[in-house]
Design a protein around this motif. Structure first.
Motif, PDB file in Angstrom:
ATOM      1  N   UNK A  10      35.521  11.540  41.601  1.00  0.00           N
ATOM      2  CA  UNK A  10      36.147  12.832  41.321  1.00  0.00           C
ATOM      3  C   UNK A  10      35.831  13.315  39.901  1.00  0.00           C
ATOM      4  N   UNK A  11      34.629  13.110  39.495  1.00  0.00           N
ATOM      5  CA  UNK A  11      34.176  13.604  38.196  1.00  0.00           C
ATOM      6  C   UNK A  11      32.681  13.851  38.302  1.00  0.00           C
ATOM      7  N   UNK A  12      32.177  14.645  37.358  1.00  0.00           N
ATOM      8  CA  UNK A  12      30.771  14.996  37.399  1.00  0.00           C
ATOM      9  C   UNK A  12      29.899  13.755  37.212  1.00  0.00           C
ATOM     10  N   UNK A  13      28.723  13.783  37.843  1.00  0.00           N
ATOM     11  CA  UNK A  13      27.731  12.714  37.695  1.00  0.00           C
ATOM     12  C   UNK A  13      26.424  13.361  37.259  1.00  0.00           C
ATOM     13  N   UNK A  30      22.479  16.718  38.955  1.00  0.00           N
ATOM     14  CA  UNK A  30      23.835  16.982  38.480  1.00  0.00           C
ATOM     15  C   UNK A  30      24.739  17.196  39.686  1.00  0.00           C
ATOM     16  N   UNK A  31      25.849  16.457  39.731  1.00  0.00           N
ATOM     17  CA  UNK A  31      26.804  16.529  40.825  1.00  0.00           C
ATOM     18  C   UNK A  31      28.185  16.830  40.248  1.00  0.00           C
ATOM     19  N   UNK A  32      28.929  17.667  40.934  1.00  0.00           N
ATOM     20  CA  UNK A  32      30.293  17.991  40.478  1.00  0.00           C
ATOM     21  C   UNK A  32      31.212  18.058  41.683  1.00  0.00           C
ATOM     22  N   UNK A  33      32.419  17.487  41.573  1.00  0.00           N
ATOM     23  CA  UNK A  33      33.368  17.566  42.689  1.00  0.00           C
ATOM     24  C   UNK A  33      33.977  18.958  42.780  1.00  0.00           C
ATOM     25  N   UNK A  34      34.256  19.385  43.982  1.00  0.00           N
ATOM     26  CA  UNK A  34      34.978  20.637  44.222  1.00  0.00           C
ATOM     27  C   UNK A  34      36.447  20.259  44.399  1.00  0.00           C
ATOM     28  N   UNK A  35      37.231  20.500  43.355  1.00  0.00           N
ATOM     29  CA  UNK A  35      38.615  20.036  43.311  1.00  0.00           C
ATOM     30  C   UNK A  35      39.579  21.211  43.190  1.00  0.00           C
ATOM     31  N   UNK A  44      31.540  18.325  47.338  1.00  0.00           N
ATOM     32  CA  UNK A  44      30.696  18.089  46.166  1.00  0.00           C
ATOM     33  C   UNK A  44      29.599  19.151  46.144  1.00  0.00           C
ATOM     34  N   UNK A  45      29.306  19.660  44.950  1.00  0.00           N
ATOM     35  CA  UNK A  45      28.215  20.608  44.749  1.00  0.00           C
ATOM     36  C   UNK A  45      27.179  19.945  43.854  1.00  0.00           C
ATOM     37  N   UNK A  46      25.899  20.160  44.160  1.00  0.00           N
ATOM     38  CA  UNK A  46      24.855  19.469  43.392  1.00  0.00           C
ATOM     39  C   UNK A  46      23.664  20.390  43.164  1.00  0.00           C
ATOM     40  N   UNK A  47      23.034  20.188  41.982  1.00  0.00           N
ATOM     41  CA  UNK A  47      21.770  20.854  41.677  1.00  0.00           C
ATOM     42  C   UNK A  47      20.783  19.799  41.211  1.00  0.00           C
ATOM     43  N   UNK A  48      19.490  20.038  41.468  1.00  0.00           N
ATOM     44  CA  UNK A  48      18.437  19.114  41.044  1.00  0.00           C
ATOM     45  C   UNK A  48      17.210  19.910  40.613  1.00  0.00           C
ATOM     46  N   UNK A  49      16.403  19.259  39.811  1.00  0.00           N
ATOM     47  CA  UNK A  49      15.158  19.885  39.356  1.00  0.00           C
ATOM     48  C   UNK A  49      14.168  18.793  38.966  1.00  0.00           C
ATOM     49  N   UNK A  50      12.873  19.053  39.089  1.00  0.00           N
ATOM     50  CA  UNK A  50      11.874  18.078  38.650  1.00  0.00           C
ATOM     51  C   UNK A  50      11.749  18.017  37.124  1.00  0.00           C
ATOM     52  N   UNK A  51      12.369  18.930  36.405  1.00  0.00           N
ATOM     53  CA  UNK A  51      12.249  18.959  34.947  1.00  0.00           C
ATOM     54  C   UNK A  51      12.934  17.738  34.332  1.00  0.00           C
ATOM     55  N   UNK A  52      12.356  17.249  33.251  1.00  0.00           N
ATOM     56  CA  UNK A  52      12.873  16.060  32.575  1.00  0.00           C
ATOM     57  C   UNK A  52      13.993  16.462  31.613  1.00  0.00           C
ATOM     58  N   UNK A  94      32.497   0.614  35.722  1.00  0.00           N
ATOM     59  CA  UNK A  94      31.194   0.000  35.989  1.00  0.00           C
ATOM     60  C   UNK A  94      30.100   1.054  36.120  1.00  0.00           C
ATOM     61  N   UNK A  95      30.429   2.175  36.788  1.00  0.00           N
ATOM     62  CA  UNK A  95      29.442   3.251  36.913  1.00  0.00           C
ATOM     63  C   UNK A  95      29.076   3.812  35.539  1.00  0.00           C
ATOM     64  N   UNK A  96      30.071   4.014  34.684  1.00  0.00           N
ATOM     65  CA  UNK A  96      29.813   4.524  33.343  1.00  0.00           C
ATOM     66  C   UNK A  96      29.000   3.519  32.536  1.00  0.00           C
TER      67      UNK A  96
END
Length: 943
Positions: free
Chosen positions: A595-598, A622-627, A635-643, A255-257
């Motif tokens: 348990x997968x990247x988002x 961008x989110x990634x699980x630490x497995x 979970x590790x995440x990065x964000x940016x205002x860039x499109x 459903x998420x996909x």
């Protein structure tokens, strides 16, 4: 241009755009847009617009450019289909097909027919699907494209499986042997076909394995739609096998996909199946919301299998809620849809529709109509070897005959119609591999026998029901274990491959990047402090990617919440409250659960543009699980205002850093735990050694106390005899003195007195010498056992002294000891330690070796063994040592007399003394009927 390519090839296409210009750039734009058509529709359309604009600027177009224009039309047609705009999809596809035919582009014509098959599938026209695939196959053969030929043949088999799974399975093995190697684009459809055959022939474990394979491979080669179908089908098989947890997990993944793609047909399909698992969990309200939302989305797809699945789910849900009329209406509508599109050729759904109607009619007290529908479902299920359909139909017929008075069925083979149908159901159940006999079915059979007066059969089936009930839990666990094993097997097989493939997609194109990431990995994983790991990750993420916010959340000890461990936003530290793992809105929690990247790309006008905890507007997240294997750290995440800041290259780099980070954090945690454990272990070892020393000393004193008691008992006899003789001599002397004073001493009296005095003195001397010998022996043994001094001693003499000390205890227990030690065996060793060992072995035989009333014999034999060693054998003729205990007799605190005077330390201390002090070794044996035998081999000169 291929139909589908791997993600790593898409990365290469992305990087080539920066190096090209002119017509070469135009070709690259179309190629990349084509490969992104399911991966990222928005990006694909943007690239298509860019390519269309470039085509308009070229006045004289050659054939190749016209082919590019036709390919762009086909791309737009497929995207229209994904968004359920059938009219636009058909129109654009017809235009593309016309152009491809005009250009004599066989591959283009075949690809157009391929897309037509997808359109007909969504419209529920399977006959046209088959015809379109046949047309595509003709074109691909004319174009001599073996890969496309393979793909279309594999897709043919997917649809064939629903019509005749057995024949399709044989065709699969003949055309595509299971041990063959196939490209990912072909393997996606092959795995789907194999999974469908397995599911429809009741081999659910194999179906899960192939569905999950199709999901993984589909994602890797850009067939997102098939990956969605595969994930949902795997979830369905998990649910059937009783693993509702795994089923719900894969429903959420699907459903998420689907929501991320924004394709209404796919979202509707996933909602239907989410509603199904909610129904199984008895969460009817949530299930109805999902099903109703799905049917709204799928109204434009009436006649498609997805829409019919929605009607099936609605009917089942209404019946579960007790709404018989609404359920009958839903199943009747499903039947009408199926018969309207009879070319669909999917009898499994028609069986379900008729069984659903029969159940509803039964609930509405219309038994004749219920029997009629159930019988129709039974016949169709038998024609197509549908065991599950047969079971449902037979059960409804049995229930109906049990509740209503109806004529006996033709060919009835049991005393009652109810029992007739239940017995038939039992036969079908027995044909399904892995399907346990139902407790409820046996109970109903027992009741049917009782109703017929056959109480013996009723009792037997009641017992079978009880046995089935006991097995239910273990069978459920077995099925769930099998489902989990298959799931983990597939995931484990693909996890490492997928990770390396994602990393390779980026790294192969740049030696510099490869070297950089290698250096980064070595530095990060060498850190043994969590804070140092966080800082290194932030530094390198900031260097390699477009990042304004970087956070790391770690899973708490209870495994139900994520807490921020590190956070930087615009160069400043940030903090945040934790988030529950089951939070429905937290992207961090979603990434952890799945348990997968988002990867999320927001539009500039999207309302969800703020990132908590700061106020930074973000468009790319961008989110990634630490497995670590299957273990989630956080979970590790990065964000940016860039499109649209994060593409395949950025994703691969981030996943690589996440993998390094997980390893480093796990190492840091393990190192910290090891330091704590080492400190505790050192403390425990010190305490253990102190306790062991105290216990050994106590055991030595206890042994010495036993010797003291024995010696005291031994001294009683000679000292008592001495007192008696001395007393008699004194009385004789007093009497003789009185005779002298009276002056009437005769010669005979004098001689008698002298003879008595001589005898008494002799006896007194012997008794006192015996007592003195005992005391001397005891003093030597006591000194030896308390001083641990080394000296020369005779083995025979030392053994005699120990036996003498224990003789009273032996007599008190009613046992005999036989000493047979060779003379002249001089030892340069530790007599105290040796004496303690010998006394422990003798006492052990007295306490443990004999039955209560047995008069036993203990023998101690000693002899030389070569020039350097002696061997001592202590043997008893008692009950011996059991096989379960003989391997543990030298363990500390092991005793069969716990609570009855046994400490369990005697033999352990003896073993340690022999090994570490005397430098020898000891062994034990206990042949049947021969008691226990301890053999000690000692060096004559202790090392």
């Amino acid at each position: 241009m291929e139909l589908f390519v791997l993600n790593q090839d898409v990365v290469k296409q992305e990087e080539q755009l920066l190096k090209l210009q002119g017509v070469a750039l135009l070709i690259a734009l179309v190629r990349l847009a084509w490969y992104l058509r399911q991966r990222d529709c928005t990006r694909a359309l943007a690239l298509a617009d860019q390519a269309d604009a470039a085509l308009l600027l070229i006045p004289n177009k050659d054939i190749e450019l016209h082919r590019l224009a036709a390919r762009l039309l086909l791309l737009r047609a497929e995207i229209k289909l994904l968004y359920a705009d059938f009219a636009a999809a058909k129109q654009l596809n017809r235009l593309a097909l016309t152009l491809f035919i005009k250009l004599e582009d066989r591959l283009g014509v075949g690809d157009s027919h391929w897309l037509n098959a997808s359109i007909f599938i969504d419209e529920g026209k399977v006959a046209q699907v088959v015809a379109s695939l046949d047309s595509a196959l003709v074109e691909y053969r004319l174009a001599n494209d073996p890969l496309r030929i393979q793909i279309v043949q594999a897709r043919h088999l997917v649809y064939a499986a629903f019509r005749d799974p057995v024949a399709t399975g044989l065709a699969l093995q003949a055309t595509f042997p299971l041990d063959g190697l196939y490209p990912a684009s072909t393997l996606t459809w092959l795995a789907m076909a194999r999974a469908s055959v397995a599911a429809l022939t009741n081999d659910l474990g194999i179906s899960i394995k192939h569905y999950l394979l199709a999901y993984r491979v589909g994602l890797d080669c850009g067939q997102i739609r098939q990956a969605l179908v595969a994930a949902n089908n795997a979830a369905e098989s998990f649910c059937i096998m009783g693993d509702l947890g795994a089923g719900l997990e894969w429903r959420e993944v699907s459903l998420a996909l689907a929501r991320n793609t924004r394709w209404p047909a796919s979202i509707g399909y996933c909602l239907i199946l989410m509603g199904d698992i909610m129904r199984q969990l008895a969460r009817f309200g949530e299930a109805m919301v999902c099903v109703q939302e799905a049917l709204v989305l799928l109204e434009a797809l009436m006649g498609s299998r997805n829409y019919e699945l929605g009607l099936k789910m609605l009917g089942q849900l209404e019946l579960d809620m007790g709404h018989a009329e609404q359920g009958l209406a839903a199943f009747s509508k499903l039947e009408a849809q199926l018969l309207l599109h009879d070319e669909l050729g999917e009898p499994d759904l028609l069986v379900i529709a008729w069984c659903g109607q029969a159940k509803a009619l039964f609930m509405l007290a219309q038994p004749q109509a219920a029997i009629h529908k159930a019988d129709a479902a039974l016949q169709l299920a038998r024609e197509h070897d549908n065991a599950e359909g047969q079971i449902h139909a037979l059960h409804i017929m049995a229930q109906t005959h049990a509740a209503f008075s109806l004529p006996a069925p033709e060919g009835m083979s049991a005393p009652s119609a109810t029992l007739h149908f239940l017995n038939l159901e039992l036969v079908v159940v027995a044909t399904i591999r892995g399907y346990g006999m139902s407790f409820d079915l046996y109970t109903e059979i027992a009741a049917a026998h009782a109703a017929c007066g056959n109480f013996v059969a009723a009792y037997e089936n009641s017992q079978a029901a009880a046995a089935a009930h006991k097995k239910t839990y273990s069978l459920d666990v077995e099925k769930r274990t099998l489902a989990m094993q298959i799931r983990l097997e597939v995931e484990r097989a693909h996890a490492e491959t997928e990770h390396h493939r994602q990393v390779a997609a980026t790294l192969k194109t740049s030696t510099a990047t490869l070297e950089t990431l290698g250096t980064i990995g070595r530095e990060i994983t060498a850190c043994l402090n969590a804070n140092a790991v966080f800082k290194s990750l932030h530094r390198y993420v900031d260097q390699l990617l477009d990042v304004t916010s970087f956070v790391v959340f770690l899973l708490d000890e209870q495994q139900d919440a994520l807490n921020m461990a590190f956070g930087i936003e615009n160069g400043k530290a940030v903090t945040s409250e934790g988030t529950a793992l089951n939070s429905p809105i937290s992207k961090i929690a979603r990434c952890a659960r799945e348990r997968r990247e988002v990867l999320i790309h927001l539009e500039p006008d999207n309302e969800d543009v703020t990132w908590v905890p700061g106020t930074l507007e973000t468009l790319s997240l961008l989110f990634a699980p630490l497995l670590i294997g299957d273990r989630l750290l956080g979970v590790m995440s990065i964000q940016t205002p860039s499109y649209h800041a994060y593409g395949e290259r950025e994703l691969s780099i981030f996943l690589t850093l996440s993998a390094y980070g997980a390893i480093a954090l796990d190492n840091a945690a393990a190192y910290a735990a090891a330091e704590r454990s080492q400190g505790l272990a050192d403390q425990a070892l010190s305490e253990l050694r102190q306790t062991q020393g105290e216990l050994i000393q106590r055991e030595k004193l206890a042994s010495l106390g036993s010797l003291v008691a024995g010696v005291a008992h031994e001294l009683n006899t000679p000292i008592g005899n001495s007192l008696l003789v001395a007393s008699t001599l004194r009385e004789d002397s007093e009497r003789f003195l009185q005779q002298i004073q009276a002056g009437n001493v005769r010669r005979s009296e004098l001689e008698r007195y002298c003879q008595s005095a001589e005898e008494s003195s002799s006896l007194l001397m012997r008794c006192l010498l015996k007592a003195a010998g005992l005391i001397t022996s005891f003093k030597q043994v006591a000194v030896d056992q308390t001083s641990d001094q080394r000296r020369l001693f005779d083995l025979h003499t030392e053994c005699e002294d120990v036996v003498l000390m224990l003789s009273s205890r032996l007599r008190g227990a009613g046992h005999e000891l036989k000493l047979d030690i060779a003379d002249g065996l001089q030892m340069d060793s530790f007599p105290g330690a040796f004496g303690q060992v010998l006394s422990n072995l003798i006492i052990n035989a007295i306490v443990h070796g004999f039955e209560a009333s047995q008069h036993g014999l203990i023998s101690v034999q000693g002899a030389a063994k070569g020039d350097q060693h002696v061997v001592l054998v202590v043997k008893d003729n008692g009950r011996g040592i059991s096989k379960d205990h003989i391997g543990r007799v030298f363990e500390p605190f092991f005793t069969t007399q716990l609570g009855q005077g046994g400490s369990g330390l005697g033999l352990h201390i003896s073993y340690n003394i022999i090994q570490s002090v005397l430098g020898g070794h000891i062994s034990v044996s206990s042949p049947d009927g021969e008691g226990a035998i301890f053999e000690i081999v000692l060096p004559r000169v202790a090392v």
